[in-house]
Design an enzyme around this catalytic site. Structure first.
Site, mmCIF file in Angstrom:
data_model
loop_
_atom_site.group_PDB
_atom_site.id
_atom_site.type_symbol
_atom_site.label_atom_id
_atom_site.label_comp_id
_atom_site.label_asym_id
_atom_site.label_seq_id
_atom_site.Cartn_x
_atom_site.Cartn_y
_atom_site.Cartn_z
ATOM 1 N N HIS A 144 0.823 -1.215 0.000
ATOM 2 C CA HIS A 144 0.000 0.000 0.000
ATOM 3 C C HIS A 144 0.851 1.257 0.000
ATOM 4 O O HIS A 144 0.385 2.331 0.383
ATOM 5 C CB HIS A 144 -0.968 0.014 1.195
ATOM 6 C CG HIS A 144 -1.664 -1.295 1.423
ATOM 7 N ND1 HIS A 144 -1.206 -2.230 2.308
ATOM 8 C CD2 HIS A 144 -2.756 -1.818 0.820
ATOM 9 C CE1 HIS A 144 -1.986 -3.305 2.271
ATOM 10 N NE2 HIS A 144 -2.934 -3.084 1.374
HETATM 11 FE FE1 FES Z 1 0.209 -1.897 3.781
HETATM 12 FE FE2 FES Z 1 2.827 -2.203 3.940
HETATM 13 S S1 FES Z 1 1.749 -0.471 3.308
HETATM 14 S S2 FES Z 1 1.287 -3.651 4.369
#
Ligand code: FES
Length: 183
Positions: A148
């Protein structure tokens, strides 16, 4: 109320207490029995517990390089920071960070070039990309989580994205100049 009545009332209360206590204890035992399979499933297996610490030879990791080791079945990043990377980490105003920590606090005195962190993103547990893996030399020169988009700096402190905390520093100590013991 006569003395006799008062005593009887007292007896009544005591009996009720006993029944309540018995019911609570029974529920407690029943509850624990029901939870036991769950608890035993959650407990780390014997081989994981046996691996309480691991020794890693770090003699071949040059400044600017990192390796991924494994401790308790989880990835650990061992990174040899360059003087420039240390300078970049130290130049950050810690009070502006989401999870304020100095590089000094995250490393061992006299060995601030050795940054040892879990390779587990503090958002949802993906393995961030480390040195030499694509985006590493991005904005903050640290780690990048492809899941993410969390970005960690050269001290593996969270700088951008959804992760709430810095990459965790596992317990570790240097057995010698070339060996580090994790755990
Ligand atoms: Fe979501 Fe690393 S940014 S698991």
């Amino acid at each position: 109320a006569s003395i006799a009545e008062a005593t009887m009332a007292g007896d009544g209360v005591r009996r009720r207490d006993f029944i309540n206590i018995a019911a609570v204890s029974f529920a407690g035992v029943g509850g624990l029995a029901a939870l036991y399979p769950l608890i035993s499933q959650m407990a780390p297996s014997a081989d994981v517990l046996a691996e309480s610490s691991t020794e890693i030879d770090i003699s071949a990791i040059s400044p600017g390089q990192a390796i991924k080791a494994v401790w308790r079945k989880q990835p650990v990043f061992i990174r040899n920071l360059t003087p420039e990377e240390i300078k970049a980490a130290d130049a950050v105003d810690v009070s502006t960070l989401r999870d304020p920590e100095t590089l000094e606090k995250r490393t061992t005195a006299g060995k601030t070039n050795w940054l040892i962190t879990m390779g587990v993103c503090t958002h949802l547990g993906c393995v961030p990309l480390g040195a030499g893996e694509g985006e590493v030399k991005g904005e903050f020169g640290g780690y990048f989580c492809p899941c993410h988009g969390s970005v960690y700096d050269t001290a593996a402190r969270i700088r951008k994205g959804p992760a709430p905390k810095n990459l965790e520093v596992p317990p570790h100590e240097f057995s010698s100049d070339t060996v580090v013991k994790i755990g």
